[in-house]
Design an enzyme around this catalytic site. Sequence first.
Site, mmCIF file in Angstrom:
data_model
loop_
_atom_site.group_PDB
_atom_site.id
_atom_site.type_symbol
_atom_site.label_atom_id
_atom_site.label_comp_id
_atom_site.label_asym_id
_atom_site.label_seq_id
_atom_site.Cartn_x
_atom_site.Cartn_y
_atom_site.Cartn_z
ATOM 1 C CE LYS A 60 -1.813 2.810 1.763
ATOM 2 N NZ LYS A 60 -1.314 4.567 1.914
ATOM 3 C CD GLU A 82 13.443 3.599 8.812
ATOM 4 O OE1 GLU A 82 13.604 4.988 8.942
ATOM 5 O OE2 GLU A 82 13.797 3.635 7.080
ATOM 6 C CB CYS A 96 13.122 8.456 7.911
ATOM 7 S SG CYS A 96 13.878 7.307 7.372
ATOM 8 C CD GLU A 117 11.159 12.143 11.155
ATOM 9 O OE1 GLU A 117 9.583 12.325 11.453
ATOM 10 O OE2 GLU A 117 11.899 11.662 11.032
HETATM 11 P P1 ADP Z 1 2.541 11.457 7.048
HETATM 12 O O1 ADP Z 1 1.663 11.346 8.327
HETATM 13 O O2 ADP Z 1 3.610 11.864 7.019
HETATM 14 O O3 ADP Z 1 1.708 10.731 5.652
HETATM 15 P P2 ADP Z 1 2.611 8.737 7.562
HETATM 16 O O4 ADP Z 1 3.217 7.549 8.761
HETATM 17 O O5 ADP Z 1 0.836 8.965 8.515
HETATM 18 O O6 ADP Z 1 3.217 9.380 7.068
HETATM 19 O O7 ADP Z 1 2.229 7.605 6.509
HETATM 20 C C1 ADP Z 1 3.051 7.120 6.690
HETATM 21 C C2 ADP Z 1 1.954 5.561 4.808
HETATM 22 O O8 ADP Z 1 0.767 5.194 6.367
HETATM 23 C C3 ADP Z 1 1.460 5.907 4.171
HETATM 24 O O9 ADP Z 1 1.288 5.362 2.878
HETATM 25 C C4 ADP Z 1 0.220 5.952 4.742
HETATM 26 O O10 ADP Z 1 -0.886 5.398 3.690
HETATM 27 C C5 ADP Z 1 0.008 5.285 5.823
HETATM 28 N N1 ADP Z 1 -0.869 4.891 6.596
HETATM 29 C C6 ADP Z 1 -1.525 6.300 7.120
HETATM 30 N N2 ADP Z 1 -1.949 5.820 8.533
HETATM 31 C C7 ADP Z 1 -2.201 4.737 8.813
HETATM 32 C C8 ADP Z 1 -3.145 3.694 9.353
HETATM 33 N N3 ADP Z 1 -3.735 4.319 10.352
HETATM 34 N N4 ADP Z 1 -2.891 2.160 9.181
HETATM 35 C C9 ADP Z 1 -1.922 1.885 8.075
HETATM 36 N N5 ADP Z 1 -1.456 2.483 6.797
HETATM 37 C C10 ADP Z 1 -2.045 3.946 7.352
#
Ligand code: ADP
Length: 492
Positions: free
Chosen positions: A180, A255, A289, A385
């Site tokens: 995903k 990570e 990161c 961060e």
């Molecule tokens: P940012 O907030 O900087 O966009 P995230 O860590 O939220 O970074 O996003 C990294 C990945 O995690 C993306 O692919 C996002 O769609 C996914 N993501 C965000 N929320 C969830 C969740 N609750 N469960 C699974 N995947 C998620």
Amino acid sequence: MGVSDANVEAPYDLYIGGKWTAAADGGRFETENPATEEPIAEVAEATADDVERAVGAAREAFPAWRDTAPDERGRIVARIGQLVRDHRDELAALESLDQGKPVSQAKSDMEGAARYFEYYAGAADKLEGRSVPVGPDQVDFTLREPYGVSAQITPWNFPGNLFARGVAPALVAGNAAVVKPAEQTPLSSLRLAELCAQAGVPDGVVNVVTGFGDPAGAALVSHPDVDTITFTGSVPTGQAIMKQAAENVTPVTLELGGKNPAVVFPDADLDEAADWIAKAIFTNAGQVCSAADRVVVHESVRDPLVERLVERAERYELGPGREDLDMGPLASADQFEKVRSYVALGREEGATLATGGTAPDREGYFVEPTVFTDVESDMRIAQEEIFGPVLTVLSVADETEALAVANDVEFGLVAGVFTADVRRAHRFARRLEAGNVYVNKWFGDTNQTPFGGYKKSGIGREKGLEALDSYLQTKNVAVNLAEGSGTDLPGA
Ligand code: ADP
Ligand code: MG
């Protein structure tokens, strides 16, 4: 519709079970070019039903892939590496358009992606267990078996490269994967899935569901048929995923972020240190990161170091990825707002803006390379961060204080020390709380070295042979050789 048979504007579908397929409810979202704020393509928006289909396809494909001879799996994965290499420029153009980074940085990401497939391909037929000498009456040995279905949730800073970092070891270990990608940058993962198929990966072994964290990501990580989860992203999302994974006791490799100290001593070569640090904070507009976002400098060389950092920062030329200047825009409007609010916060907290801090007057999510000095360790800009081209400089009086300040954050991803004193370098290498320590350099420049975080920066390791541990579980087999077993049962 797939990727290669389409121009960039064509709608992109999900890749499930070796087929391109629209989302169950026909939903789509737009991904944009962050240099122009214009949409570049419509992409299928996966629902929980689509995730169900993708996990089902992976589950169905898993046994045959697990039972494929390891050398054959290795050859297929090596072919993916070759195809990524062959299509490097095309992949880089797509990535640069979708994510914003200069095209030569995107090329280097794709070179790295090819290397992941090549590196792990060579490990496919070396995933050996061990034999345990438990005595004359038993044969005891371990098997390293794949988990089954690997869920991969990737972020928007290095989308194609991180697809490869997770998928390559998952595949050689015999797992099937459902990826995903981040909603901001879905395109390169779709193209990579297509190259996997072209290399001979059987249908269903690699699936890509584009869509949002909620519902698609959440549905994937909470799915009972997912056997292991690999996530790269922010701490709060990592925590949410870990909570969801707890329901099914699904193992997680996380990570997460960093707030990585670059410690500079008076005996360091200041020109070299400034070169490394500038590269380490301004590459990919600081959306890394492992960026060097906190300089911890001895007060006696603070001014000459800052002067060098500012001089380098001001040399950066900004432009859309395809113009291939030094720095592109931030990847999304949200990230642009976040970075700008941290710059405002730094001023409020009383740090001194030595350079940058503004957004050039142009379209796109550009922020100038920024350096804050007079930063104190308890300021939020020194603790949180920022994930942008914003460097914070803290000064310290001696080695003890340098170490204390370097470790004074909840993160522990990477850390660096610049010094000519080999004893001090090794003292710091041992005492810095981080999964990676750099001495007189920055950034891991190879796929061969393990990478991951101490403290809140994560769980488990990516890269290197260590990454395979996330994709293999150990089974111990004990075989009885003794005759007349069970004779010591009561009444026997
Ligand atoms: P940012 O907030 O900087 O966009 P995230 O860590 O939220 O970074 O996003 C990294 C990945 O995690 C993306 O692919 C996002 O769609 C996914 N993501 C965000 N929320 C969830 C969740 N609750 N469960 C699974 N995947 C998620
Ligand atoms: Mg985009």
